[in-house]
Design an enzyme around this catalytic site. Structure first.
Site, short mmCIF file in Angstrom:
data_model
loop_
_atom_site.label_atom_id
_atom_site.label_comp_id
_atom_site.label_asym_id
_atom_site.label_seq_id
_atom_site.Cartn_x
_atom_site.Cartn_y
_atom_site.Cartn_z
N ALA A 137 17.34 34.07 51.73
CA ALA A 137 18.20 33.66 50.93
C ALA A 137 17.56 32.81 49.77
O ALA A 137 16.31 32.84 49.70
CB ALA A 137 18.89 32.45 51.31
N GLY A 166 17.29 34.82 55.88
CA GLY A 166 18.65 35.51 55.58
C GLY A 166 18.42 37.17 55.63
O GLY A 166 19.43 37.69 55.82
N GLU A 169 18.43 37.92 59.32
CA GLU A 169 19.85 37.57 59.66
C GLU A 169 20.64 38.88 59.36
O GLU A 169 21.41 39.45 60.24
CB GLU A 169 20.18 36.49 59.25
CG GLU A 169 19.60 35.09 59.67
CD GLU A 169 19.78 33.81 59.25
OE1 GLU A 169 20.47 32.89 59.96
OE2 GLU A 169 19.98 33.66 58.09
N GLU A 194 12.50 29.31 57.75
CA GLU A 194 13.17 28.40 57.10
C GLU A 194 12.56 27.09 57.34
O GLU A 194 12.66 26.03 56.99
CB GLU A 194 14.69 28.21 57.86
CG GLU A 194 15.54 29.42 57.21
CD GLU A 194 15.43 30.69 57.78
OE1 GLU A 194 16.22 31.62 57.60
OE2 GLU A 194 14.35 31.03 58.49
#
Length: 260
Positions: A66, A111, A114, A134
């Site tokens: 992200a 992300g 993911e 993260e």
């Protein structure tokens, strides 16, 4: 729909969807997540698309995570809404009847991992690196990573990967069952497209119902999963594809499926 951050190319039933922000290692910001969700809906209802390959532009990254620059200024409420937006995007892909293959060509972090885990299966470059960093930023996965990874490889290995924030090599990702197969970088996309073409050439409804049975069966007891599978199996016998597929077998010819 026109996209600022995505490229879509369709040929012979296969759509190749590319996250196209190579200058930012294809990082997922709010705009990219919105566009991805829209693209998944668009591809789901495009009768010309039977399978999708999802990849990232450039040689360095599938999706490097992200967008940290965007997240850095968020408060608690905004962080929560950003996670929900990411989860909405992942669920839009996971609920597609159309299968999606991830072609992980480089970094798949946070992300990005993911996003790959939301696909139906993953092919990766031998040079790929995967992980959930993260915790090194003081946060945790928020786009479904804690749920999908644990279901895929088990709690202990998911704990190790998420708690340490470390990256793993493509070889280890293969050994742990995160990815299905590894290829030299130059072969990755053609191999993923080849697999997608094989899916596009069989009964579209059969594939869609099988995807549904697998996904929903994981949340059922085994006995209920068997019942659910049988019900979907029976429904398929009311379709034109079933009649065509079996007639073609008996007549020793190639079936022509219409998705009906």
């Amino acid at each position: 729909m026109d996209f600022n951050n995505l490229l879509i190319e369709t040929a012979a039933g296969v759509a190749t969807l590319t996250v196209n922000r190579p200058q930012a290692l294809n990082a997922l910001n709010g705009e990219v997540l919105t566009e991805l969700a829209a693209a998944f809906y668009q591809l789901e209802y495009d009768p010309a698309v039977k399978a999708v390959v999802l990849t990232g532009a450039g040689e360095k990254a599938f999706v490097a995570g992200a967008d940290i620059k965007e997240m850095a200024a968020m408060n608690s409420y905004e962080g929560h809404q950003f996670a929900l937006k990411g989860q909405h995007c992942m669920m839009a892909m996971e609920k597609m009847r159309t299968p999606v293959i991830a072609a992980v060509n480089g970094f798949a972090l946070g992300g990005g991992l993911e996003l790959a885990l939301g696909c139906d299966f993953i092919y990766a470059s031998e040079k790929a690196k995967l992980g959930f960093p993260e915790v090194t930023l003081g946060i945790m996965p928020g786009f479904g990573g804690t749920q999908n990874l644990a279901r895929l490889i088990g709690k202990n290995r998911a704990n190790e990967l998420i708690f340490t924030g470390k990256m793993v090599t493509a070889d280890k990702a293969l050994a742990w069952g995160i990815v299905n197969e590894l290829f030299p970088p130059e072969e990755l996309l053609p191999k993923a497209q080849e697999a997608a073409a094989a899916i596009a050439g069989v009964g579209t409804l059969g594939v869609a119902y099988a995807k549904n049975a697998i996904a929903n069966g994981l949340n059922m007891t085994k006995e209920d999963g068997f019942r659910y599978e049988a019900s979907l199996f029976g429904v398929l016998f009311a379709t034109a594809d079933q009649k065509e597929g079996m007639a073609a077998f008996v007549e020793k010819r190639k079936a022509v499926f219409t998705g009906k």
